[in-house]
Scaffold this motif. Structure first.
Motif, mmCIF file in Angstrom:
data_model
loop_
_atom_site.group_PDB
_atom_site.id
_atom_site.type_symbol
_atom_site.label_atom_id
_atom_site.label_comp_id
_atom_site.label_asym_id
_atom_site.label_seq_id
_atom_site.Cartn_x
_atom_site.Cartn_y
_atom_site.Cartn_z
ATOM 1 N N GLY A 1 -11.056 -29.409 21.580
ATOM 2 C CA GLY A 1 -12.376 -29.814 21.198
ATOM 3 C C GLY A 1 -13.408 -29.855 21.891
ATOM 4 N N ARG A 2 -13.114 -28.857 23.113
ATOM 5 C CA ARG A 2 -14.301 -28.752 23.898
ATOM 6 C C ARG A 2 -15.183 -29.743 24.205
ATOM 7 N NH1 ARG A 2 -15.884 -23.440 24.605
ATOM 8 N NH2 ARG A 2 -17.915 -24.226 24.719
ATOM 9 N N GLN A 3 -14.331 -30.854 24.801
ATOM 10 C CA GLN A 3 -15.159 -31.930 25.313
ATOM 11 C C GLN A 3 -15.626 -31.676 26.669
ATOM 12 O OE1 GLN A 3 -12.441 -35.313 25.279
ATOM 13 N NE2 GLN A 3 -12.023 -35.030 23.263
ATOM 14 N N PRO A 4 -17.107 -31.956 26.781
ATOM 15 C CA PRO A 4 -17.750 -31.558 28.165
ATOM 16 C C PRO A 4 -16.939 -31.692 29.347
ATOM 17 C CG PRO A 4 -19.221 -32.243 26.511
ATOM 18 C CD PRO A 4 -17.904 -32.597 26.052
ATOM 19 N N GLU A 5 -16.546 -32.994 29.381
ATOM 20 C CA GLU A 5 -15.931 -33.236 30.768
ATOM 21 C C GLU A 5 -14.735 -32.836 30.984
ATOM 22 O OE1 GLU A 5 -16.671 -35.517 28.132
ATOM 23 O OE2 GLU A 5 -18.464 -36.547 28.806
ATOM 24 N N ALA A 6 -13.949 -32.303 30.025
ATOM 25 C CA ALA A 6 -12.622 -31.636 30.175
ATOM 26 C C ALA A 6 -12.970 -30.410 30.773
ATOM 27 C CB ALA A 6 -11.978 -31.766 28.813
ATOM 28 N N LEU A 7 -13.881 -29.640 30.000
ATOM 29 C CA LEU A 7 -14.174 -28.393 30.338
ATOM 30 C C LEU A 7 -14.778 -28.240 31.954
ATOM 31 C CD1 LEU A 7 -16.021 -26.735 27.164
ATOM 32 C CD2 LEU A 7 -13.461 -27.023 27.824
ATOM 33 N N GLU A 8 -15.450 -29.157 32.088
ATOM 34 C CA GLU A 8 -16.279 -28.982 33.713
ATOM 35 C C GLU A 8 -15.012 -29.313 34.649
ATOM 36 O OE1 GLU A 8 -19.067 -28.142 34.703
ATOM 37 O OE2 GLU A 8 -19.323 -27.628 32.629
ATOM 38 N N ASP A 9 -13.965 -29.976 34.149
ATOM 39 C CA ASP A 9 -12.653 -30.125 34.932
ATOM 40 C C ASP A 9 -12.169 -28.944 34.979
ATOM 41 O OD1 ASP A 9 -10.926 -31.866 36.412
ATOM 42 O OD2 ASP A 9 -9.670 -31.523 34.912
ATOM 43 N N MET A 10 -11.651 -28.206 34.077
ATOM 44 C CA MET A 10 -10.964 -26.832 34.221
ATOM 45 C C MET A 10 -11.843 -25.849 34.580
ATOM 46 S SD MET A 10 -8.198 -27.913 32.864
ATOM 47 C CE MET A 10 -7.401 -26.367 32.883
ATOM 48 N N ARG A 11 -13.166 -25.918 34.786
ATOM 49 C CA ARG A 11 -13.943 -24.819 35.376
ATOM 50 C C ARG A 11 -13.828 -24.996 36.769
ATOM 51 N NH1 ARG A 11 -17.507 -22.363 31.913
ATOM 52 N NH2 ARG A 11 -18.089 -23.337 29.944
ATOM 53 N N ARG A 12 -13.625 -26.401 37.479
ATOM 54 C CA ARG A 12 -13.404 -26.610 38.569
ATOM 55 C C ARG A 12 -11.991 -26.043 39.167
ATOM 56 N NH1 ARG A 12 -16.473 -31.286 37.499
ATOM 57 N NH2 ARG A 12 -14.434 -32.183 37.371
ATOM 58 N N ARG A 13 -10.944 -26.504 38.262
ATOM 59 C CA ARG A 13 -9.682 -26.130 38.687
ATOM 60 C C ARG A 13 -9.435 -24.750 38.506
ATOM 61 N NH1 ARG A 13 -6.247 -29.923 35.023
ATOM 62 N NH2 ARG A 13 -4.439 -28.675 35.844
ATOM 63 N N LEU A 14 -9.809 -24.007 37.923
ATOM 64 C CA LEU A 14 -9.635 -22.627 37.481
ATOM 65 C C LEU A 14 -10.715 -21.739 37.956
ATOM 66 C CD1 LEU A 14 -8.354 -22.713 34.057
ATOM 67 C CD2 LEU A 14 -7.119 -22.815 36.159
ATOM 68 N N ALA A 15 -11.608 -21.908 38.872
ATOM 69 C CA ALA A 15 -12.894 -21.431 39.362
ATOM 70 C C ALA A 15 -12.527 -19.924 39.928
ATOM 71 C CB ALA A 15 -13.455 -22.255 40.656
ATOM 72 N N ALA B 1 -10.270 -12.196 15.694
ATOM 73 C CA ALA B 1 -9.055 -12.731 15.759
ATOM 74 C C ALA B 1 -9.394 -14.518 15.857
ATOM 75 C CB ALA B 1 -8.373 -12.447 16.868
ATOM 76 N N TYR B 2 -8.506 -14.979 15.290
ATOM 77 C CA TYR B 2 -8.340 -16.560 15.334
ATOM 78 C C TYR B 2 -8.192 -17.071 16.869
ATOM 79 C CZ TYR B 2 -7.111 -21.535 14.903
ATOM 80 O OH TYR B 2 -7.092 -22.763 15.297
ATOM 81 N N ASP B 3 -7.258 -16.472 17.426
ATOM 82 C CA ASP B 3 -6.870 -16.752 18.926
ATOM 83 C C ASP B 3 -7.948 -16.006 19.812
ATOM 84 O OD1 ASP B 3 -5.948 -17.926 21.138
ATOM 85 O OD2 ASP B 3 -4.027 -16.580 21.080
ATOM 86 N N SER B 4 -9.454 -16.463 19.529
ATOM 87 C CA SER B 4 -10.256 -15.748 20.433
ATOM 88 C C SER B 4 -11.300 -16.970 20.863
ATOM 89 C CB SER B 4 -11.158 -14.839 19.475
ATOM 90 O OG SER B 4 -11.866 -15.386 18.366
ATOM 91 N N VAL B 5 -11.747 -16.389 21.864
ATOM 92 C CA VAL B 5 -12.950 -17.404 22.574
ATOM 93 C C VAL B 5 -14.184 -17.549 21.153
ATOM 94 C CG1 VAL B 5 -14.348 -15.358 23.471
ATOM 95 C CG2 VAL B 5 -14.643 -17.637 24.253
ATOM 96 N N ASP B 6 -14.096 -16.588 20.493
ATOM 97 C CA ASP B 6 -15.516 -16.810 19.513
ATOM 98 C C ASP B 6 -15.217 -17.665 18.505
ATOM 99 O OD1 ASP B 6 -16.613 -14.016 20.514
ATOM 100 O OD2 ASP B 6 -14.481 -13.401 19.623
ATOM 101 N N VAL B 7 -14.025 -17.926 18.097
ATOM 102 C CA VAL B 7 -13.571 -18.903 17.278
ATOM 103 C C VAL B 7 -13.493 -20.546 17.991
ATOM 104 C CG1 VAL B 7 -12.019 -20.284 15.388
ATOM 105 C CG2 VAL B 7 -12.141 -17.507 15.688
ATOM 106 N N TRP B 8 -12.858 -20.383 19.033
ATOM 107 C CA TRP B 8 -12.696 -21.802 20.184
ATOM 108 C C TRP B 8 -14.034 -22.112 20.426
ATOM 109 C CZ3 TRP B 8 -13.450 -21.784 25.692
ATOM 110 C CH2 TRP B 8 -13.021 -23.137 26.350
ATOM 111 N N GLN B 9 -15.047 -21.223 20.535
ATOM 112 C CA GLN B 9 -16.345 -21.600 21.086
ATOM 113 C C GLN B 9 -17.268 -22.096 19.774
ATOM 114 O OE1 GLN B 9 -18.789 -18.332 22.601
ATOM 115 N NE2 GLN B 9 -19.815 -19.766 23.966
ATOM 116 N N ASN B 10 -16.995 -21.412 18.696
ATOM 117 C CA ASN B 10 -17.796 -21.749 17.412
ATOM 118 C C ASN B 10 -17.302 -22.175 16.129
ATOM 119 O OD1 ASN B 10 -20.334 -20.308 18.825
ATOM 120 N ND2 ASN B 10 -18.809 -18.856 19.129
#
Length: 499
Positions: free
Chosen positions: A168-182, A222-231
């Motif tokens: 669901g792209r919750q901002p705190e979760a995404l920021e945490d993953m950006r740090r972990r997967l930098a 494709a459904y499994d794409s950043v485009d659908v996940w992001q938008n």
């Protein structure tokens, strides 16, 4: 509208000769451009440059990213030349097949050498080119690279199966993953930089030799794409972010149950309210990559076929009006000189024709479709052409010209073909007669698949629609490349006023 009478070749990057298992942006691509210029060609048409997925049979039309590039097309030779790798880093390389691309083996090998290049990049200090690339592309690149890293982290799982807060792209979760997967994120960003750097150099080389690149944009993602996940809001999804309807085409003479593509459908009403912002960005991106670009399944802008999600065939779908002229008027205001080629094959409705006429988009005609019983009135027969279109002997979705003649054409089709060209020919001459018909037609552009220039049979076919294995693999061998009939092509180009 195509203004200049010219001709060119259809050959995807992956089909170029290479010792690394897949065609790339390296030396063979430059030799091809030289060959096209020598033969007085104007166009090089390719398939989509987007990333591919082995889960989707490595189809360039089922990409996880509408804005990213396929990093498998990065040339190892150019990485060595530019100092990102040493020649010794390329060894040991597997013994790849010469005529086919084995995507899994290519991905394994290139990931190994790309990891070496990335480590060297990290220890080499700041690079101005990389920083400029990132600043210009962060608007799509940040989420693209994060998506690639998340897919790897979750072992290839579809994004809808990720943890709820990330799905669901919750901002705190995404920021945490950006740090972990930098590190993984930066590696993908670096690879996108390399792909863009090499493609830009090749584009400049094309321009310097009078070659325009015709790209390709699949209308759906494709459904499994950043485009659908992001938008998710711009697609017809339910509360669980699953499609309510999916794309396809209805039953016809080729398929009794239709074709069920499965792509999510755009919420065009919402996009209209947003000024078609996602599509405006997509067209802008295409303008950065290509001189002209074909939009696959153009008909869907006029009306599209949607099938209830969960159906196993396309039999129970319905036709729905697309965005039509409103969409293209917005694009025309934003891009006064955008150069679209409409893939208008199949049933060409009055609504589609209205879009072509109003905006001057060239359509497509396929000679392999011309020699059925309806030949005199066939839209694909050269005597019925208008100038503003592109004539092809065939496309990536068709058999080769020789394969069509040997395996698909009925005896009646063959007799009509012979009557049309005025003589009987053997199977190994058919491709040249079809190229001649295309080149001497009134169509302003004539495009010949490389397989048809070489006169190759069905084994060289690129794609069998509605199948999921054995596609997108054909590669031209160095011997075939060296033996291409360039002088014959040049003479025909000059004779038909295309040079």
């Amino acid at each position: 509208m195509i203004q200049v009478r010219g001709s060119g070749i259809l050959l995807h990057i992956t089909s170029l000769p290479s010792e690394y298992g897949i065609g790339d942006f390296g030396p063979a691509a430059y030799r091809l451009v030289d060959a096209l210029a020598q033969a007085r060609q104007h166009y090089w048409q390719i398939l989509p440059l987007n990333p591919t997925q082995t889960e989707y049979a490595s189809s360039p039309y089922s990409s996880p990213s509408a804005f990213g590039m396929n990093t498998l097309l990065i040339s190892p030779d150019i990485l060595v030349r530019d100092g990102f790798l040493r020649r010794a880093d390329l060894d040991p390389a597997p013994e790849f097949p010469e005529r086919r691309t084995v995507y899994e083996a290519v991905a394994w090998y290139k990931d190994r050498i790309f990891s070496v290049a990335y480590e060297r990049f990290l220890h080499s200090g700041p690079e101005r080119g990389y920083e400029v690339f990132y600043d210009r592309n962060a608007w799509w690149l940040d989420d693209h690279a994060l998506f690639v890293a998340l897919k790897a982290h979750f072992r290839g799982q579809e994004w809808n199966r990720w943890p709820e807060e990330i799905r669901g792209r919750q901002p705190e979760a995404l920021e945490d993953m950006r740090r972990r997967l930098a590190d993984k994120i930066r590696k993908e960003t670096f690879l996108q930089y390399l792909a863009a750097r090499q493609w830009s150099a090749l584009r400049r080389y094309c321009a310097g030799r009078g070659i325009q690149v015709i790209g390709d944009i699949p209308i759906y993602v494709a459904y499994d794409s950043v485009d659908v996940w992001q938008n998710p809001g711009i697609f017809k999804l339910d509360d669980n972010l699953r499609p309510t309807v999916v794309a396809g085409v209805p039953p016809d003479m080729f398929s009794k149950t239709g074709q069920l593509w499965g792509n999510p459908i755009y919420d065009w009403a919402l996009l209209r309210d947003r000024g078609y912002d996602w599509w405006v960005n997509r067209i802008a991106r295409a303008g950065e990559l290509y001189d002209l670009f074909r939009i696959d399944h153009f008909r869907a802008f006029a009306n599209y076929y949607e099938v209830p999600a969960g159906d196993t065939t396309a039999e129970n779908g319905t036709w729905v009006d697309g965005p039509g002229t409103d969409f293209f008027e917005v694009l025309a205001r934003r891009f006064p000189c955008f150069a679209i080629v409409a893939e208008d094959l199949g049933a060409n409705t009055p609504a589609v024709q209205e879009l072509l006429d109003r905006f001057g988009f060239p359509g497509m005609k396929i000679l392999l479709f011309a020699f059925g019983a309806e030949l005199p009135g066939s839209a694909h027969a050269p005597h019925n052409y208008v100038p503003n279109l592109i004539c092809y002997t065939g496309t990536h979705d068709n058999n080769t010209a020789r394969g069509w003649f040997e395996e698909e054409a009925s005896e009646e089709d063959k007799q009509r073909f012979f009557a049309y060209i005025g003589r009987e020919v053997a199977a190994d001459e058919v491709h040249r007669e079809l190229v001649r018909l295309a080149m001497t037609s009134v169509a302003r552009a004539s495009i010949t698949p490389m397989q048809d220039l070489l006169g190759l049979g069905a084994a060289a076919r690129m794609n069998y629609p509605s199948t999921t294995s054995g596609n997108w693999e054909w590669r031209m061998t160095p011997v075939e490349f060296a033996g291409a009939p360039l002088e014959w092509l040049r003479n025909l180009t000059v004779l038909s006023g295309r040079g």
